[in-house]
Design a protein around this motif. Structure first.
Motif, PDB file in Angstrom:
ATOM      1  N   ALA A   1       0.909  -1.376   0.022  1.00  0.00           N
ATOM      2  CA  ALA A   1       0.012  -0.175  -0.086  1.00  0.00           C
ATOM      3  C   ALA A   1       1.030   1.099   0.038  1.00  0.00           C
ATOM      4  CB  ALA A   1      -0.867   0.006   1.190  1.00  0.00           C
ATOM      5  N   TYR A   2       1.880   1.185   0.895  1.00  0.00           N
ATOM      6  CA  TYR A   2       3.015   2.390   0.683  1.00  0.00           C
ATOM      7  C   TYR A   2       3.526   2.490  -0.605  1.00  0.00           C
ATOM      8  CZ  TYR A   2       6.969   5.347   2.215  1.00  0.00           C
ATOM      9  OH  TYR A   2       7.678   6.254   2.295  1.00  0.00           O
ATOM     10  N   GLY A   3       4.092   1.242  -1.181  1.00  0.00           N
ATOM     11  CA  GLY A   3       4.573   1.351  -2.457  1.00  0.00           C
ATOM     12  C   GLY A   3       3.615   2.115  -3.469  1.00  0.00           C
ATOM     13  N   SER A   4       2.287   1.572  -3.363  1.00  0.00           N
ATOM     14  CA  SER A   4       1.319   2.295  -4.480  1.00  0.00           C
ATOM     15  C   SER A   4       1.201   3.778  -4.461  1.00  0.00           C
ATOM     16  CB  SER A   4       0.075   1.611  -4.108  1.00  0.00           C
ATOM     17  OG  SER A   4      -1.090   2.332  -4.926  1.00  0.00           O
ATOM     18  N   PHE A   5       1.246   4.227  -3.034  1.00  0.00           N
ATOM     19  CA  PHE A   5       1.582   5.761  -2.852  1.00  0.00           C
ATOM     20  C   PHE A   5       2.639   6.444  -3.547  1.00  0.00           C
ATOM     21  CE2 PHE A   5      -1.899   4.835   0.108  1.00  0.00           C
ATOM     22  CZ  PHE A   5      -2.975   5.863  -0.273  1.00  0.00           C
ATOM     23  N   LEU A   6       3.813   5.675  -3.146  1.00  0.00           N
ATOM     24  CA  LEU A   6       5.243   6.393  -3.574  1.00  0.00           C
ATOM     25  C   LEU A   6       5.118   6.056  -5.217  1.00  0.00           C
ATOM     26  CD1 LEU A   6       7.801   4.572  -1.608  1.00  0.00           C
ATOM     27  CD2 LEU A   6       7.207   6.682  -1.770  1.00  0.00           C
ATOM     28  N   SER A   7       4.310   4.930  -5.847  1.00  0.00           N
ATOM     29  CA  SER A   7       4.166   4.900  -7.274  1.00  0.00           C
ATOM     30  C   SER A   7       3.360   6.168  -7.833  1.00  0.00           C
ATOM     31  CB  SER A   7       3.275   3.633  -7.714  1.00  0.00           C
ATOM     32  OG  SER A   7       3.193   3.708  -8.974  1.00  0.00           O
ATOM     33  N   GLN A   8       2.470   6.303  -7.265  1.00  0.00           N
ATOM     34  CA  GLN A   8       1.567   7.778  -7.641  1.00  0.00           C
ATOM     35  C   GLN A   8       2.306   8.783  -7.422  1.00  0.00           C
ATOM     36  OE1 GLN A   8      -2.237   7.804  -5.371  1.00  0.00           O
ATOM     37  NE2 GLN A   8      -2.410   5.588  -5.784  1.00  0.00           N
ATOM     38  N   ALA A   9       3.042   9.266  -6.479  1.00  0.00           N
ATOM     39  CA  ALA A   9       3.779  10.328  -6.163  1.00  0.00           C
ATOM     40  C   ALA A   9       4.768  10.503  -7.312  1.00  0.00           C
ATOM     41  CB  ALA A   9       4.414  10.407  -4.873  1.00  0.00           C
ATOM     42  N   PHE A  10       5.701   9.522  -7.606  1.00  0.00           N
ATOM     43  CA  PHE A  10       6.796   9.649  -8.666  1.00  0.00           C
ATOM     44  C   PHE A  10       6.292   9.268 -10.016  1.00  0.00           C
ATOM     45  CE2 PHE A  10       9.084   8.736  -4.541  1.00  0.00           C
ATOM     46  CZ  PHE A  10      10.151   9.903  -4.587  1.00  0.00           C
ATOM     47  N   GLY A  11       5.309   8.541 -10.124  1.00  0.00           N
ATOM     48  CA  GLY A  11       4.813   8.440 -11.658  1.00  0.00           C
ATOM     49  C   GLY A  11       5.581   7.171 -12.386  1.00  0.00           C
ATOM     50  N   VAL A  12       6.007   6.458 -11.459  1.00  0.00           N
ATOM     51  CA  VAL A  12       6.677   5.144 -11.948  1.00  0.00           C
ATOM     52  C   VAL A  12       6.120   3.908 -11.158  1.00  0.00           C
ATOM     53  CG1 VAL A  12       8.669   6.220 -12.613  1.00  0.00           C
ATOM     54  CG2 VAL A  12       8.699   5.072 -10.438  1.00  0.00           C
ATOM     55  N   PRO A  13       5.893   2.762 -11.691  1.00  0.00           N
ATOM     56  CA  PRO A  13       5.627   1.576 -10.973  1.00  0.00           C
ATOM     57  C   PRO A  13       6.423   1.251  -9.592  1.00  0.00           C
ATOM     58  CG  PRO A  13       5.815   1.270 -13.391  1.00  0.00           C
ATOM     59  CD  PRO A  13       6.319   2.362 -13.194  1.00  0.00           C
ATOM     60  N   PHE A  14       5.702   0.563  -8.782  1.00  0.00           N
ATOM     61  CA  PHE A  14       6.269   0.189  -7.608  1.00  0.00           C
ATOM     62  C   PHE A  14       6.657  -1.208  -7.785  1.00  0.00           C
ATOM     63  CE2 PHE A  14       5.497  -2.079  -3.537  1.00  0.00           C
ATOM     64  CZ  PHE A  14       6.630  -1.742  -2.962  1.00  0.00           C
ATOM     65  N   VAL A  15       7.865  -1.532  -7.232  1.00  0.00           N
ATOM     66  CA  VAL A  15       8.386  -2.867  -7.167  1.00  0.00           C
ATOM     67  C   VAL A  15       8.757  -3.327  -5.924  1.00  0.00           C
ATOM     68  CG1 VAL A  15      10.503  -2.572  -8.211  1.00  0.00           C
ATOM     69  CG2 VAL A  15       9.590  -4.847  -8.548  1.00  0.00           C
ATOM     70  N   ARG A  16       8.685  -4.684  -5.261  1.00  0.00           N
ATOM     71  CA  ARG A  16       9.307  -5.121  -4.190  1.00  0.00           C
ATOM     72  C   ARG A  16      10.723  -5.500  -4.926  1.00  0.00           C
ATOM     73  NH1 ARG A  16       7.161  -5.699   1.129  1.00  0.00           N
ATOM     74  NH2 ARG A  16       9.335  -5.577   1.394  1.00  0.00           N
ATOM     75  N   VAL A  17      11.938  -5.450  -4.135  1.00  0.00           N
ATOM     76  CA  VAL A  17      13.188  -5.932  -4.384  1.00  0.00           C
ATOM     77  C   VAL A  17      13.560  -6.686  -3.178  1.00  0.00           C
ATOM     78  CG1 VAL A  17      15.488  -5.325  -5.312  1.00  0.00           C
ATOM     79  CG2 VAL A  17      13.580  -3.646  -6.037  1.00  0.00           C
ATOM     80  N   THR A  18      13.838  -8.086  -3.502  1.00  0.00           N
ATOM     81  CA  THR A  18      14.250  -8.926  -2.641  1.00  0.00           C
ATOM     82  C   THR A  18      15.863  -8.977  -3.007  1.00  0.00           C
ATOM     83  OG1 THR A  18      14.103 -10.866  -4.185  1.00  0.00           O
ATOM     84  CG2 THR A  18      12.171 -10.433  -2.505  1.00  0.00           C
ATOM     85  N   SER A  19      16.456  -9.528  -1.855  1.00  0.00           N
ATOM     86  CA  SER A  19      18.010  -9.594  -1.902  1.00  0.00           C
ATOM     87  C   SER A  19      18.493 -10.732  -2.861  1.00  0.00           C
ATOM     88  CB  SER A  19      18.624  -9.724  -0.461  1.00  0.00           C
ATOM     89  OG  SER A  19      18.059 -11.021  -0.213  1.00  0.00           O
ATOM     90  N   ASP A  20      17.708 -11.664  -3.426  1.00  0.00           N
ATOM     91  CA  ASP A  20      18.314 -12.649  -4.178  1.00  0.00           C
ATOM     92  C   ASP A  20      18.035 -12.294  -5.742  1.00  0.00           C
ATOM     93  OD1 ASP A  20      15.528 -12.935  -3.852  1.00  0.00           O
ATOM     94  OD2 ASP A  20      15.677 -15.093  -3.814  1.00  0.00           O
ATOM     95  N   ARG A  21      17.300 -11.306  -6.016  1.00  0.00           N
ATOM     96  CA  ARG A  21      17.168 -11.093  -7.329  1.00  0.00           C
ATOM     97  C   ARG A  21      18.390 -10.515  -7.893  1.00  0.00           C
ATOM     98  NH1 ARG A  21      11.833  -7.334  -8.083  1.00  0.00           N
ATOM     99  NH2 ARG A  21      10.871  -8.988  -9.519  1.00  0.00           N
ATOM    100  N   GLU A  22      18.578 -11.033  -9.182  1.00  0.00           N
ATOM    101  CA  GLU A  22      19.992 -10.772  -9.959  1.00  0.00           C
ATOM    102  C   GLU A  22      19.427 -10.013 -11.053  1.00  0.00           C
ATOM    103  OE1 GLU A  22      22.955 -11.263  -8.920  1.00  0.00           O
ATOM    104  OE2 GLU A  22      22.028 -12.256  -7.341  1.00  0.00           O
TER     105      GLU A  22
END
Length: 161
Positions: free
Chosen positions: A52-73
């Protein structure tokens, strides 16, 4: 951390949307005044879910929100460690010359720097916004994965210590 005016605007949007109740606002403002980030004040206290917080950040910055896990390469080698730290950014995926780059604060200045790095490197950046806590966890994971130099191999001004 975001500016006080950015935090205020985001809190107002959250309140208008019903994502946060009025009685929680003084508590959040108190936490902010004691040095916590908005993310810590909302997610860390359980007042809001990360998505939900990420959704508000997405609206504020105009770019999609994504969760980033430490194992993503991704294609981290395309951005120097110094640029990744300065922009609080990480490449989370790469498909040909297109790279998805998650940033904690994708404002106009940081996006311009990212686009300049991409142009100079011959790739196309697709920006996303991510939680700062995810970025910090990714940085910590990178340090533990690559390891820290042992005390026996450190140099200071050209002198081995």
């Amino acid at each position: 951390m975001f500016s006080e005016s950015f935090n205020h605007r985001l809190l107002c949007e959250m309140y208008k949307d019903g994502a946060i109740v009025q009685r929680a606002l003084p508590r959040v403002r108190s936490l902010l005044s004691h040095g916590l980030s908005l993310e810590q004040a909302l997610i860390g206290t359980g007042l809001m879910r990360p998505e939900a917080y990420g959704s508000f950040l997405s609206q504020a910055f105009g770019v999609p929100f994504v969760r980033v896990t430490s194992d993503r390469e991704g294609g981290d080698a395309l951005l120097s460690a110094a640029i990744q730290r300065a922009l609080e950014a990480v490449i989370i995926s790469r498909h040909g010359d297109h790279c998805v780059v998650a940033m904690t604060h994708p404002n106009a200045e940081r996006l311009n720097i990212l686009q300049q790095c991409a142009r100079e490197g011959g790739w196309i950046a697709e920006p996303r916004v991510m939680l700062r806590s995810d970025w910090l966890a990714r940085q910590e994971h990178s340090l533990t994965k690559t390891g820290l130099p042992s005390i026996n191999h450190l140099e200071c001004h050209g002198v081995r210590v």
